[in-house]
Design an enzyme around this catalytic site. Structure first.
Site, PDB file in Angstrom:
ATOM      1  N   ASP A 131     -79.865  66.362   8.700  1.00 46.35           N
ATOM      2  CA  ASP A 131     -80.655  65.182   8.339  1.00 46.35           C
ATOM      3  C   ASP A 131     -79.752  64.059   7.817  1.00 46.35           C
ATOM      4  O   ASP A 131     -78.654  64.298   7.325  1.00 46.35           O
ATOM      5  CB  ASP A 131     -81.667  65.591   7.250  1.00 46.35           C
ATOM      6  CG  ASP A 131     -82.793  64.575   7.117  1.00 46.35           C
ATOM      7  OD1 ASP A 131     -82.945  63.713   7.994  1.00 46.35           O
ATOM      8  OD2 ASP A 131     -83.533  64.669   6.114  1.00 46.35           O
ATOM      9  N   ASN A 161     -91.235  64.596  15.058  1.00 44.70           N
ATOM     10  CA  ASN A 161     -90.312  63.505  15.406  1.00 44.70           C
ATOM     11  C   ASN A 161     -90.800  62.658  16.589  1.00 44.70           C
ATOM     12  O   ASN A 161     -90.272  61.573  16.840  1.00 44.70           O
ATOM     13  CB  ASN A 161     -88.898  64.032  15.677  1.00 44.70           C
ATOM     14  CG  ASN A 161     -88.164  64.481  14.434  1.00 44.70           C
ATOM     15  OD1 ASN A 161     -87.335  65.403  14.470  1.00 44.70           O
ATOM     16  ND2 ASN A 161     -88.435  63.844  13.300  1.00 44.70           N
TER      17      ASN A 161
HETATM   18  C1  IPE Z   1     -86.402  67.181   9.882  1.00 46.49           C
HETATM   19  O1  IPE Z   1     -85.902  65.932   9.533  1.00 46.49           O
HETATM   20  C2  IPE Z   1     -86.339  67.388  11.366  1.00 46.49           C
HETATM   21  C3  IPE Z   1     -84.989  67.531  11.926  1.00 46.49           C
HETATM   22  C4  IPE Z   1     -83.885  67.538  11.266  1.00 46.49           C
HETATM   23  C5  IPE Z   1     -84.945  67.695  13.356  1.00 46.49           C
HETATM   24  P1  IPE Z   1     -86.870  64.674   9.363  1.00 46.49           P
HETATM   25  O2  IPE Z   1     -85.989  63.552   8.988  1.00 46.49           O
HETATM   26  O3  IPE Z   1     -87.710  64.512  10.557  1.00 46.49           O
HETATM   27  O4  IPE Z   1     -87.792  65.143   8.154  1.00 46.49           O
HETATM   28  P2  IPE Z   1     -88.631  64.271   7.129  1.00 46.49           P
HETATM   29  O5  IPE Z   1     -89.510  63.385   7.933  1.00 46.49           O
HETATM   30  O6  IPE Z   1     -87.680  63.506   6.293  1.00 46.49           O
HETATM   31  O7  IPE Z   1     -89.385  65.283   6.312  1.00 46.49           O
HETATM   32  C1  IPE Z   2     -81.744  63.726  11.494  1.00 43.44           C
HETATM   33  O1  IPE Z   2     -81.530  62.446  11.021  1.00 43.44           O
HETATM   34  C2  IPE Z   2     -81.918  63.805  12.998  1.00 43.44           C
HETATM   35  C3  IPE Z   2     -83.301  63.998  13.434  1.00 43.44           C
HETATM   36  C4  IPE Z   2     -84.339  64.232  12.668  1.00 43.44           C
HETATM   37  C5  IPE Z   2     -83.550  63.941  14.866  1.00 43.44           C
HETATM   38  P1  IPE Z   2     -82.708  61.415  10.794  1.00 43.44           P
HETATM   39  O2  IPE Z   2     -82.954  60.686  12.049  1.00 43.44           O
HETATM   40  O3  IPE Z   2     -83.898  62.094  10.214  1.00 43.44           O
HETATM   41  O4  IPE Z   2     -82.060  60.435   9.729  1.00 43.44           O
HETATM   42  P2  IPE Z   2     -82.766  59.857   8.436  1.00 43.44           P
HETATM   43  O5  IPE Z   2     -83.312  61.028   7.678  1.00 43.44           O
HETATM   44  O6  IPE Z   2     -83.852  58.945   8.896  1.00 43.44           O
HETATM   45  O7  IPE Z   2     -81.684  59.164   7.708  1.00 43.44           O
HETATM   46 MG    MG Z   3     -84.543  62.473   8.351  1.00 45.08          MG
END
Ligand code: IPE
Ligand code: IPE
Ligand code: MG
Length: 233
Positions: free
Chosen positions: A17, A65
């Site tokens: 993340d 997502n």
């Molecule tokens: C969790 O991260 C999903 C993945 C890492 C694929 P998100 O960024 O989607 O989670 P939330 O929305 O912060 O809970």
């Molecule tokens: C993790 O990074 C990757 C996926 C969830 C696909 P994020 O895209 O969630 O990055 P932040 O949390 O918005 O910074």
């Molecule tokens: Mg994230």
């Protein structure tokens, strides 16, 4: 008396993340964060293998997502398809097996093709298992499992914890010992809810694109100093 260390975790699961925020902090678009983040997969997978970890699960795209802007989703799907090839090369080099976990229906054709090829090409390898979780949501996984179980089972007393586990996408993968989440968030975001029942949690403020082999070692080392009680004293 010297404290006895836990063995290296058999299964490490990572919620990678912070890609978007990492890029934003650099004045770059979120997709740049995904591209840079994806580059960490290869070195971290190699490092996990070298540490003696047997299963590495990476949460790459959740069922939630899809609610992101279409352009970001499309970049992620293209990136994932590209990484199926990169992971195939890596797995063949290192003797590792790859598994794609999640709901495959609804994924783009090219990604599905690359994913199937990755799984088939590496199926006979006996090294570390790399589980890539795409269109994965734990509640979705459990509902899919329950639907299938309902078709197969007539007598509810047949249902056991073991049987239910066998209907999950992770049927052949032991429960994670250690869950790592990067970027400072402290939540599971619908990841492996059933399987994480007794996992140890490790949260780090480091964003995924900055997550190094050294950070992985630190997480494993912290885990080894934990005391797992499983409800006992
Ligand atoms: C969790 O991260 C999903 C993945 C890492 C694929 P998100 O960024 O989607 O989670 P939330 O929305 O912060 O809970
Ligand atoms: C993790 O990074 C990757 C996926 C969830 C696909 P994020 O895209 O969630 O990055 P932040 O949390 O918005 O910074
Ligand atoms: Mg994230």
């Amino acid at each position: 008396m010297e404290e006895e260390l836990l063995p290296v975790p058999t299964h490490v699961a990572i919620i990678l993340d912070g890609n978007g925020r990492w890029a934003k902090a650099k004045g770059m678009p979120r997709t740049y964060g995904h591209i840079q983040g994806a580059k960490r997969v290869e070195p971290i997978t190699k490092a996990a293998n070298e540490l003696g970890i047997k299963y590495l699960s990476l949460y790459a795209f959740s069922t939630e997502n899809w609610n992101r802007p279409a352009e970001e989703v499309s970049t992620l799907m293209k990136l994932l398809a590209k990484y199926m090839k990169i992971c195939q090369k890596l797995c063949l080099q290192e003797g590792m097996r790859a598994r794609i976990i999640g709901d495959k229906s609804g994924l783009p054709e090219d990604l599905l093709r690359e994913a199937a090829e990755l799984e088939q090409a590496t199926a006979r390898n006996t090294g570390m298992c790399l589980c890539i979780c795409i269109n994965y949501g734990s509640r979705d996984e459990m509902v899919r499992a329950m639907r299938q179980m309902y078709k197969d089972i007539r007598d509810p007393s047949e249902i056991t914890e073991e049987k239910f586990s066998a209907y999950l996408d992770t049927y052949d993968i032991p429960d994670p010992d250690l869950l790592i989440r990067t970027s400072g968030e402290q939540r599971v975001s619908n990841f492996l809810l059933w399987q994480l029942a007794y996992a140890e949690f490790y949260f780090t403020p480091v964003d995924w694109p900055d997550f190094t082999e050294e950070e992985l070692k630190k997480a494993v080392d912290t885990y080894r100093h934990r005391n797992r009680r499983y409800g006992k004293v």
